[in-house]
Structures are given as C-alpha cells and as structure tokens.
Write an enzyme that holds these catalytic residues in place. Structure first.
Site, PDB file in Angstrom:
ATOM      1  N   HIS A 141       0.816  -0.823   0.215  1.00 62.59           N
ATOM      2  CA  HIS A 141      -0.399   0.049   0.380  1.00 62.59           C
ATOM      3  C   HIS A 141       0.710   1.580   0.301  1.00 62.59           C
ATOM      4  CE1 HIS A 141      -3.147   2.306   2.546  1.00 62.59           C
ATOM      5  NE2 HIS A 141      -2.924   3.160   1.365  1.00 62.59           N
ATOM      6  N   GLU A 153       2.580   0.905   3.426  1.00 59.54           N
ATOM      7  CA  GLU A 153       2.546  -0.923   3.951  1.00 59.54           C
ATOM      8  C   GLU A 153       2.361  -2.107   3.502  1.00 59.54           C
ATOM      9  OE1 GLU A 153      -1.804   0.948   4.589  1.00 59.54           O
ATOM     10  OE2 GLU A 153      -1.160   1.033   7.608  1.00 59.54           O
TER      11      GLU A 153
HETATM   12  N1  CAA Z   1       2.990  13.233  -8.923  1.00 54.70           N
HETATM   13  C1  CAA Z   1       4.481  13.079  -8.371  1.00 54.70           C
HETATM   14  N2  CAA Z   1       5.215  14.562  -7.878  1.00 54.70           N
HETATM   15  C2  CAA Z   1       4.271  15.576  -6.717  1.00 54.70           C
HETATM   16  C3  CAA Z   1       2.934  15.654  -6.919  1.00 54.70           C
HETATM   17  C4  CAA Z   1       2.724  13.783  -7.757  1.00 54.70           C
HETATM   18  N3  CAA Z   1       1.015  13.383  -7.831  1.00 54.70           N
HETATM   19  N4  CAA Z   1       2.430  16.491  -6.507  1.00 54.70           N
HETATM   20  C5  CAA Z   1       3.636  17.112  -5.829  1.00 54.70           C
HETATM   21  N5  CAA Z   1       4.228  16.345  -6.446  1.00 54.70           N
HETATM   22  C6  CAA Z   1       5.847  16.541  -6.259  1.00 54.70           C
HETATM   23  C7  CAA Z   1       6.393  18.092  -6.477  1.00 54.70           C
HETATM   24  O1  CAA Z   1       6.783  18.005  -8.282  1.00 54.70           O
HETATM   25  C8  CAA Z   1       7.384  18.685  -5.599  1.00 54.70           C
HETATM   26  O2  CAA Z   1       8.883  18.308  -5.504  1.00 54.70           O
HETATM   27  P1  CAA Z   1       9.939  18.939  -5.876  1.00 54.70           P
HETATM   28  O3  CAA Z   1       9.936  18.950  -3.666  1.00 54.70           O
HETATM   29  O4  CAA Z   1      11.231  18.072  -6.122  1.00 54.70           O
HETATM   30  O5  CAA Z   1      10.175  20.101  -5.655  1.00 54.70           O
HETATM   31  C9  CAA Z   1       7.083  18.208  -3.986  1.00 54.70           C
HETATM   32  O6  CAA Z   1       6.410  16.827  -4.304  1.00 54.70           O
HETATM   33  C10 CAA Z   1       6.103  19.317  -3.567  1.00 54.70           C
HETATM   34  O7  CAA Z   1       4.946  19.814  -4.669  1.00 54.70           O
HETATM   35  P2  CAA Z   1       4.130  21.259  -4.118  1.00 54.70           P
HETATM   36  O8  CAA Z   1       5.674  21.712  -4.059  1.00 54.70           O
HETATM   37  O9  CAA Z   1       3.787  21.305  -5.364  1.00 54.70           O
HETATM   38  O10 CAA Z   1       3.348  20.930  -3.370  1.00 54.70           O
HETATM   39  P3  CAA Z   1       3.963  20.604  -1.326  1.00 54.70           P
HETATM   40  O11 CAA Z   1       4.705  21.517  -1.088  1.00 54.70           O
HETATM   41  O12 CAA Z   1       1.935  20.939  -1.042  1.00 54.70           O
HETATM   42  O13 CAA Z   1       3.577  19.371  -1.700  1.00 54.70           O
HETATM   43  C11 CAA Z   1       2.076  17.358  -1.510  1.00 54.70           C
HETATM   44  C12 CAA Z   1       2.162  18.301  -2.063  1.00 54.70           C
HETATM   45  C13 CAA Z   1       3.587  16.652  -0.700  1.00 54.70           C
HETATM   46  C14 CAA Z   1       0.799  16.583  -2.026  1.00 54.70           C
HETATM   47  C15 CAA Z   1       1.728  18.038   0.058  1.00 54.70           C
HETATM   48  O14 CAA Z   1       0.749  18.799   0.192  1.00 54.70           O
HETATM   49  C16 CAA Z   1       1.131  16.176   1.375  1.00 54.70           C
HETATM   50  O15 CAA Z   1       2.174  15.987   2.190  1.00 54.70           O
HETATM   51  N6  CAA Z   1       0.300  16.459   1.511  1.00 54.70           N
HETATM   52  C17 CAA Z   1      -0.305  15.226   2.213  1.00 54.70           C
HETATM   53  C18 CAA Z   1      -0.475  13.592   1.579  1.00 54.70           C
HETATM   54  C19 CAA Z   1      -1.699  12.560   1.960  1.00 54.70           C
HETATM   55  O16 CAA Z   1      -1.400  12.275   3.368  1.00 54.70           O
HETATM   56  N7  CAA Z   1      -1.053  12.007   1.231  1.00 54.70           N
HETATM   57  C20 CAA Z   1      -1.306  10.454   1.860  1.00 54.70           C
HETATM   58  C21 CAA Z   1      -2.829  10.389   1.459  1.00 54.70           C
HETATM   59  S1  CAA Z   1      -3.347   8.711   2.457  1.00 54.70           S
HETATM   60  C22 CAA Z   1      -3.484   8.290   1.212  1.00 54.70           C
HETATM   61  O17 CAA Z   1      -2.317   7.780   0.188  1.00 54.70           O
HETATM   62  C23 CAA Z   1      -3.504   6.201   2.217  1.00 54.70           C
HETATM   63  C24 CAA Z   1      -4.713   6.270   1.295  1.00 54.70           C
HETATM   64  O18 CAA Z   1      -5.382   4.946   0.455  1.00 54.70           O
HETATM   65  C25 CAA Z   1      -5.794   6.866   0.763  1.00 54.70           C
HETATM   66  P1  NAD Z   2      -7.469   5.974 -10.187  1.00 59.75           P
HETATM   67  O1  NAD Z   2      -9.553   6.422 -10.043  1.00 59.75           O
HETATM   68  O2  NAD Z   2      -7.077   7.524 -10.448  1.00 59.75           O
HETATM   69  O3  NAD Z   2      -7.527   5.169 -10.878  1.00 59.75           O
HETATM   70  C1  NAD Z   2      -7.341   3.837 -10.949  1.00 59.75           C
HETATM   71  C2  NAD Z   2      -7.653   3.315 -12.901  1.00 59.75           C
HETATM   72  O4  NAD Z   2      -7.886   2.203 -12.629  1.00 59.75           O
HETATM   73  C3  NAD Z   2      -8.166   4.237 -13.694  1.00 59.75           C
HETATM   74  O5  NAD Z   2      -7.159   4.519 -14.712  1.00 59.75           O
HETATM   75  C4  NAD Z   2      -9.309   2.678 -14.370  1.00 59.75           C
HETATM   76  O6  NAD Z   2      -9.072   2.611 -15.443  1.00 59.75           O
HETATM   77  C5  NAD Z   2      -8.025   2.322 -14.313  1.00 59.75           C
HETATM   78  N1  NAD Z   2      -8.475   0.622 -13.655  1.00 59.75           N
HETATM   79  C6  NAD Z   2     -10.354   0.523 -13.944  1.00 59.75           C
HETATM   80  N2  NAD Z   2     -10.943  -1.538 -13.131  1.00 59.75           N
HETATM   81  C7  NAD Z   2      -9.452  -1.517 -14.499  1.00 59.75           C
HETATM   82  C8  NAD Z   2      -9.734  -2.598 -14.249  1.00 59.75           C
HETATM   83  N3  NAD Z   2     -10.046  -3.936 -14.411  1.00 59.75           N
HETATM   84  N4  NAD Z   2      -8.434  -2.809 -15.667  1.00 59.75           N
HETATM   85  C9  NAD Z   2      -7.588  -2.358 -15.821  1.00 59.75           C
HETATM   86  N5  NAD Z   2      -7.504  -1.179 -15.102  1.00 59.75           N
HETATM   87  C10 NAD Z   2      -8.587  -0.593 -14.662  1.00 59.75           C
HETATM   88  O7  NAD Z   2      -7.276   5.607  -8.680  1.00 59.75           O
HETATM   89  P2  NAD Z   2      -6.535   5.718  -8.111  1.00 59.75           P
HETATM   90  O8  NAD Z   2      -6.948   6.847  -6.576  1.00 59.75           O
HETATM   91  O9  NAD Z   2      -5.282   5.092  -8.842  1.00 59.75           O
HETATM   92  O10 NAD Z   2      -7.104   4.356  -6.366  1.00 59.75           O
HETATM   93  C11 NAD Z   2      -6.350   2.574  -6.915  1.00 59.75           C
HETATM   94  C12 NAD Z   2      -6.928   2.036  -5.852  1.00 59.75           C
HETATM   95  O11 NAD Z   2      -5.461   2.978  -5.066  1.00 59.75           O
HETATM   96  C13 NAD Z   2      -7.835   1.938  -5.645  1.00 59.75           C
HETATM   97  O12 NAD Z   2      -7.831   0.775  -4.673  1.00 59.75           O
HETATM   98  C14 NAD Z   2      -7.740   2.876  -4.173  1.00 59.75           C
HETATM   99  O13 NAD Z   2      -7.923   2.391  -3.368  1.00 59.75           O
HETATM  100  C15 NAD Z   2      -5.318   3.342  -3.568  1.00 59.75           C
HETATM  101  N6  NAD Z   2      -4.831   3.907  -2.952  1.00 59.75           N
HETATM  102  C16 NAD Z   2      -5.353   5.125  -3.645  1.00 59.75           C
HETATM  103  C17 NAD Z   2      -5.306   6.132  -3.340  1.00 59.75           C
HETATM  104  C18 NAD Z   2      -5.258   7.559  -2.993  1.00 59.75           C
HETATM  105  O14 NAD Z   2      -4.885   8.917  -2.650  1.00 59.75           O
HETATM  106  N7  NAD Z   2      -5.716   7.860  -4.080  1.00 59.75           N
HETATM  107  C19 NAD Z   2      -3.983   6.280  -2.108  1.00 59.75           C
HETATM  108  C20 NAD Z   2      -3.640   4.722  -1.683  1.00 59.75           C
HETATM  109  C21 NAD Z   2      -4.405   3.663  -2.186  1.00 59.75           C
END
Ligand code: CAA
Ligand code: NAD
Length: 284
Positions: A141, A153
């Site tokens: 993860h 994770e």
């Molecule tokens: N992909 C790749 N690189 C990225 C990016 C992306 N989508 N977005 C930003 N970056 C890079 C930038 O290019 C920049 O790189 P440099 O330092 O080398 O220049 C760096 O990240 C910082 O970006 P910014 O200056 O544009 O913006 P920021 O300082 O506000 O940082 C952030 C952006 C890292 C997203 C920050 O806001 C942050 O840490 N936010 C919280 C994110 C978080 O909590 N993520 C976890 C979510 S939970 C999860 O993911 C699990 C789940 O299952 C849902």
């Molecule tokens: P997203 O909606 O940005 O992208 C999902 C992609 O999967 C789409 O491009 C879709 O076309 C493709 N897709 C759907 N069904 C498919 C299939 N059967 N075969 C091939 N491609 C298929 O979603 P995301 O945010 O990238 O999330 C993807 C996974 O990662 C989910 O399981 C989500 O829970 C997990 N995840 C998301 C985050 C987050 O912050 N968004 C962080 C950690 C983990």
C-alpha cells in the site's frame, strides 16, 4: 528469495502512474496496463512530464531520465505481463472488480510471480483466495503521491509466505520507502486512523459546524497537517474515501464508521475531487 527486476502495474490512475514512475526512475523494467486506453495514454504523458520536471530541477541526470522513460512500457494487452516478477494492482477500490482481475492475472503471469494489491482497505486474504497462489499474494500500500510519500504499508494475508513478504519488503526498500507491517483487517493501519478523521470533517461541514475553509485551516495550522482533511479528501478522491469508509463500516461493524451522507452525495454528483476538477473545492 527471487530478485524482482520486472514489474507490472495495473491501473494508470493517480496511484498506478505514480508507482510506475517511481519504479522506472529506480531502474526497474515496468509494464503499465489500464483497461481504458485514454487513461493509459494520459498516464504515459503525465509520467513523461514528471520525469522531465525532475530532470529540469536537477534531481535526476538527463541520462537517468532517458533511461527511466526507456524502462516504461505501456500496454493495452494484459498478456504482456507473462514474464514480470511482480504485479502491483492499482485499479478501482472494489473487491469484486479486483478479484476478477486477480483471477485473470493468476492465469497469465509465471508461476513464481507475486500478485500485490495497492488496495486502501480491502481484505488481502479474500483477494488471495480468488487465486491458485494465495501464498504469493500481498498488500503493498503506497501513499499518494507515491513518488513523494515516504511510506509503504505491507499487509500479509492469512496465507502470505515469508518469501513473498521478504521479496516485497526488499522491493519497497529499493524504492526508498519506510516500511510498516499491518495485519489484514479493514483499512489496515493508515486508513483505519485517517479515514474516520476525513469522514468526521465531512460531518462537521454537513452539520454546519464551520466552513470548509475553517475546517481545513483548523487542522492545517492548528495541528500542522500539510493539507486540511477536506483538501486531502479531494487529493485522494472522494470516490476512494467513500469506498474505504464502506469497507471499514462493513468489516469492523461499528456505526462510527458509517460514511457521512454529504460525502456520499458529492460522489453521487460526480464531485470526485481534484481528478475531476471539483470535489469539496472547485479547481480551475
Ligand atoms: N506526483 C509526483 N510528484 C508530486 C506530485 C505528484 N502527484 N505532487 C507533488 N509532487 C512533488 C512536486 O513535484 C514537488 O517536488 P520537488 O520538491 O522535487 O520540487 C514536491 O512533490 C512538493 O510539491 P509542491 O511543492 O507542489 O506541493 P506541496 O509542498 O504542497 O506538497 C504534497 C504536495 C506532497 C502532496 C503535500 O501537500 C502533502 O504531503 N500532502 C499530504 C499528502 C498525504 O497525506 N498523502 C497520503 C494520503 S493517504 C493515502 O495515500 C492512503 C490511501 O489509501 C488513501
Ligand atoms: P484512479 O481512479 O485514479 O485510477 C484507477 C484506474 O484503474 C483508472 O485509470 C481505471 O481506468 C483503471 N481500471 C479500473 N478497472 C480496471 C481494470 N479492471 N483493469 C485495468 N484498469 C482498470 O484510482 P487511484 O486513486 O489511483 O486508486 C487506485 C487504487 O489505489 C485503489 O485501490 C485505491 O484505494 C488505492 N489507493 C488510492 C490512494 C489515493 O490517494 N487515491 C492512495 C493509496 C491507495
């Protein structure tokens, strides 16, 4: 323990494209597949432009940037995954859809390959049981955005072998990540704690406690979070947040995990967050 050289990533959305970029920059051969051809070409475009931006900032040499792009192959044919050492699945957060994919992958990839899921919350044990290789199925993860966030994770299913765990841990370390290990319970560690906070922020908005701006500013400036919880929900995707809350609610059986009606309503309205240009906030 077999060495991982070649990685297949399924799903070219936010997470899959970030994982593919990270692995390509770290010298792995990457096959990236998405069922949607537009999503696949968008993923290729965004990975290329991000790698160019890393090179232009001086964080990667021109040669290493060119090598990373050569390492990346996008394919609309899942059969191209025949020779990969591990697949990292990053498709929609639906157990049914993921299980169907795992069954297909099980029939395509070589016998020694690991099947990893980037799921945010879904049972690894149940995904594994859809395959003929439950000992080679694991949760890997990544956090969003994968190239930036420091954590992976790792989730062991009930049958995950030590070999699978060690190979996955070694891969995550080669990608420069800190590892934490979780037992296979809904939401694992990070989302078990993070998502109820995000859901509570929606409740605060829904019940009129404060404006979205003040809720976010409270957590950003009051507790030093990089983003407020509603802004973070937009960053993650409201559809992903809702799916995770449903898994927590069903899996842990406590009404405290019931998704906030406002979160569900935004998803119904197509307000999925940054990726759609509108979520809690409007993006230009
Ligand atoms: N992909 C790749 N690189 C990225 C990016 C992306 N989508 N977005 C930003 N970056 C890079 C930038 O290019 C920049 O790189 P440099 O330092 O080398 O220049 C760096 O990240 C910082 O970006 P910014 O200056 O544009 O913006 P920021 O300082 O506000 O940082 C952030 C952006 C890292 C997203 C920050 O806001 C942050 O840490 N936010 C919280 C994110 C978080 O909590 N993520 C976890 C979510 S939970 C999860 O993911 C699990 C789940 O299952 C849902
Ligand atoms: P997203 O909606 O940005 O992208 C999902 C992609 O999967 C789409 O491009 C879709 O076309 C493709 N897709 C759907 N069904 C498919 C299939 N059967 N075969 C091939 N491609 C298929 O979603 P995301 O945010 O990238 O999330 C993807 C996974 O990662 C989910 O399981 C989500 O829970 C997990 N995840 C998301 C985050 C987050 O912050 N968004 C962080 C950690 C983990």
């Amino acid at each position: 323990m077999a060495e991982i050289r070649s990685i297949g990533v399924v799903g070219g959305g936010q997470m899959g494209s970030g994982i593919a970029q990270l692995a390509a920059v770290n010298g792995f051969e990457i096959w990236l597949h998405d069922a949607d051809s537009t999503a696949l070409s968008n993923a290729h475009e965004s990975i290329s432009s991000r790698i160019q931006s890393i090179v232009s900032k001086g964080h990667l040499t021109k040669e290493k940037g060119a090598e990373a792009l050569r390492n990346l192959r996008c394919t609309s044919n899942l059969e191209d995954f025949r020779s990969v050492d591990i697949v990292i699945e990053a498709i929609v957060e639906s157990e049914e859809v993921k299980k169907k994919l795992f069954v297909r992958l099980d029939n395509i990839v070589k016998g020694s390959a690991i099947l990893a899921s980037n799921t945010s919350s879904i049972s690894i044990t149940r995904l594994a049981s859809a395959t003929s290789r439950p000992d080679q199925v694991i949760g890997m993860h990544f956090m969003n955005p994968p190239p930036v966030m420091k954590l992976v994770e790792i989730i062991r299913g009930a049958s995950t072998s030590d070999d699978t765990f060690n190979a996955t841990k070694f891969l995550a370390e080669r990608l420069g990540k800190k590892i934490i290990c979780s037992q296979d319970f809904s939401g694992f560690i990070v989302n078990r704690i993070l998502m109820p906070m995000i859901n509570e922020a929606f409740h605060a908005l829904y019940t009129g406690v404060a404006t979205k701006e003040d809720i976010d500013a409270g957590m950003k400036f009051g507790t030093n979070h990089p983003m407020g919880p509603l802004e973070l929900a937009d960053h993650i995707g409201l559809d992903v947040c809702l799916s995770i809350m449903k898994v927590l609610h069903a899996g842990l059986g406590d009404s405290k995990y019931a998704p906030c009606p406002l979160l569900a309503q935004y998803v119904d309205a197509g307000r999925l967050g940054r990726k759609k240009g509108i979520g809690v906030y409007q993006y230009s």
